[in-house]
Design an enzyme around this catalytic site. Structure first.
Site, PDB file in Angstrom:
ATOM      1  N   GLN A   1       0.830  -1.205   0.000  1.00  0.00           N
ATOM      2  CA  GLN A   1       0.000   0.000   0.000  1.00  0.00           C
ATOM      3  C   GLN A   1       0.865   1.256   0.000  1.00  0.00           C
ATOM      4  O   GLN A   1       0.550   2.248  -0.655  1.00  0.00           O
ATOM      5  CB  GLN A   1      -0.926  -0.014   1.221  1.00  0.00           C
ATOM      6  CG  GLN A   1      -1.627   1.299   1.521  1.00  0.00           C
ATOM      7  CD  GLN A   1      -2.525   1.778   0.387  1.00  0.00           C
ATOM      8  OE1 GLN A   1      -2.948   0.992  -0.459  1.00  0.00           O
ATOM      9  NE2 GLN A   1      -2.813   3.069   0.356  1.00  0.00           N
ATOM     10  N   GLU A   2       1.974   1.194   0.721  1.00  0.00           N
ATOM     11  CA  GLU A   2       2.843   2.360   0.827  1.00  0.00           C
ATOM     12  C   GLU A   2       3.628   2.623  -0.457  1.00  0.00           C
ATOM     13  O   GLU A   2       3.703   3.764  -0.929  1.00  0.00           O
ATOM     14  CB  GLU A   2       3.835   2.164   1.987  1.00  0.00           C
ATOM     15  CG  GLU A   2       3.213   2.106   3.372  1.00  0.00           C
ATOM     16  CD  GLU A   2       2.841   3.475   3.903  1.00  0.00           C
ATOM     17  OE1 GLU A   2       2.794   4.438   3.111  1.00  0.00           O
ATOM     18  OE2 GLU A   2       2.591   3.597   5.106  1.00  0.00           O
ATOM     19  N   SER A   3       4.241   1.589  -1.014  1.00  0.00           N
ATOM     20  CA  SER A   3       5.236   1.817  -2.075  1.00  0.00           C
ATOM     21  C   SER A   3       5.138   0.870  -3.258  1.00  0.00           C
ATOM     22  O   SER A   3       5.953   0.958  -4.175  1.00  0.00           O
ATOM     23  CB  SER A   3       6.636   1.674  -1.476  1.00  0.00           C
ATOM     24  OG  SER A   3       6.858   0.319  -1.060  1.00  0.00           O
TER      25      SER A   3
END
Length: 427
Positions: free
Chosen positions: A283-285
């Site tokens: 989700q982050e990267s």
């Protein structure tokens, strides 16, 4: 005189007849879960007796178990048709489900009307409600036909449509909603009948149990419980991005193996499920260790410079260091929330704090309490998080404005990525 309640309490357990799937009963990260299981478990606690689960697959087996006294409540996420409804005493309805025709996006099958179904064989399980629906449909369109393959449940039919072994299948809407993230290539083509209500099945001779169930469902606190369960199991599933989920499935195969040892090591070090860390990192990267956002956060776990420094990380673009620091920070937030918040709510709150900061999470919990909601339940906190963007609310709170809706989406997406990863052969 038959006193079913006295016999039930003397036996010392309430027996639930249900199915093993994501909608009913399945082993999760923190024990067994499922909409049906959680609801019946709450009723068992009301009676003050333990709950025992008996798993069966076919409707015939389940109804026979209730009729023969081998179970007390049948709650399997399926409505009952004319073949069985008369054999059971039915409790109040609590969730709408419908029979849906599901197909593969790549098959080029276009079904827009009921008449279009006559060109295909409808594959389905032996469901009495579904057969009633299709018999009604056949009364209008005589060419409608279906097949019930032996030894296949709804989950197996979905897998077969996903692999293109079958062109289409008819399944219950509730199960498809809860499992469609494992099959993003599938889509609903048509509802074949109006929705039906799910209801518990009870032996007709257990009249006292039936009366207690009917009265229990009428209570306001139980109506609130059902709403909370719907929110918990269904709310986060509203996000569905076909392109993103197909990309995620590909990256589980071609990118995750590179970083899996790092997630496993960080999870072991900080007492976290490595799959949760991997889902969060995606989700982050998107598992890109050199990712940089427009706000200046960087790396696999998208840490700010300040947080990275606090966690002892000075090169945010180092994948190993970023994953370890991100896991350390998530574990710290988890500990700060405290053990008075149960699982999985505690984990969801820790994730939201990771996204927007622990101060804003605390504000949301304060706001939930002010509004008469539980600050220890994620669904209550989730419902007020978007209000942190509204001046009339945030100006009364210590940490002021926050992008609360973004935090909601952040947690929802991680939950879906985590669920997919748990069921992936790669994990």
């Amino acid at each position: 005189m038959w006193d079913d309640l006295a016999l039930l309490k003397a036996r010392g357990e309430l027996v639930l007849i249900t199915r093993h799937n994501g909608a009913c009963y399945v082993e999760g990260a923190y024990g067994y879960v499922g909409f049906e299981y959680d609801l019946v478990a709450a009723f068992a606690r009301e009676l003050g007796i333990p709950l025992r689960v008996r798993l069966m697959e076919t409707e015939t087996e389940m109804v026979d178990a209730i009729k023969s006294g081998k179970g007390d409540i049948l709650a399997a996420g399926i409505p009952f048709g004319s073949r069985y409804a008369g054999m059971l005493a039915m409790g109040p309805g609590y969730l709408e489900v419908s029979s849906q025709v599901v197909g593969h996006r790549g098959n080029g099958i276009a079904i827009e009307t009921e008449k279009d179904l006559s060109a295909y064989t409808l594959w389905m399980t032996d469901s009495s409600a579904r057969i009633d629906d299709l018999e009604t449909l056949r009364s209008r369109i005589s060419e409608i036909n279906w097949q019930v393959p032996a030894a296949h449940n709804d989950a197996a039919l979905l897998r077969m449509v996903s692999s293109r072994a079958l062109p289409i299948a008819v399944v219950d809407s509730s199960l498809f909603l809860m499992t469609r993230y494992n099959y993003p290539e599938l889509k609903v083509l048509l509802d074949v009948a109006p929705p039906r209500q799910l209801a518990w099945g009870i032996s007709p001779r257990n009249k006292r149990l039936k009366k207690i169930i009917d009265d229990w469902f009428e209570r306001d606190d139980v109506k609130s419980l059902i709403l909370n369960l719907k929110n918990h199991y269904l709310h986060h599933l509203q996000f569905f991005d076909y392109v993103d989920l197909m990309r995620y499935k590909r990256r589980i195969k071609d990118r995750l193996p590179i970083y899996r040892p790092l997630f496993e090591a960080a999870g072991m070090t900080h007492g976290l499920d490595w799959r949760l860390l991997a889902a969060q990192a995606y989700q982050e990267s998107h598992w890109n260790p050199r990712a940089i956002s427009y706000t200046g956060v960087r790396g696999m776990m998208m840490l700010t410079r300040e947080t990275a420094g606090d966690m002892g990380l000075y090169n945010r673009l180092d994948a190993k260091g970023s994953i370890m620091a991100g896991a350390r920070y998530l574990a710290l937030l988890y500990d700060q929330i405290g053990s008075d918040v149960p699982e999985p709510d505690r984990t969801f709150m820790a994730l939201s704090a990771y996204n927007m900061g622990p101060g804003h999470l605390q504000d949301a919990r304060v706001l939930a309490r002010r509004m008469g909601k539980s600050p220890n339940e994620w669904e209550a906190v989730r419902s007020v998080l978007p209000l942190l963007q509204e001046k009339k609310y945030y100006e009364t709170l210590e940490y002021r404005f926050a992008r609360g809706q973004e935090a909601v989406s952040f947690v929802d997406r991680i939950r879906i990525y985590y669920q997919m990863l748990c069921l992936s052969p790669a994990s």
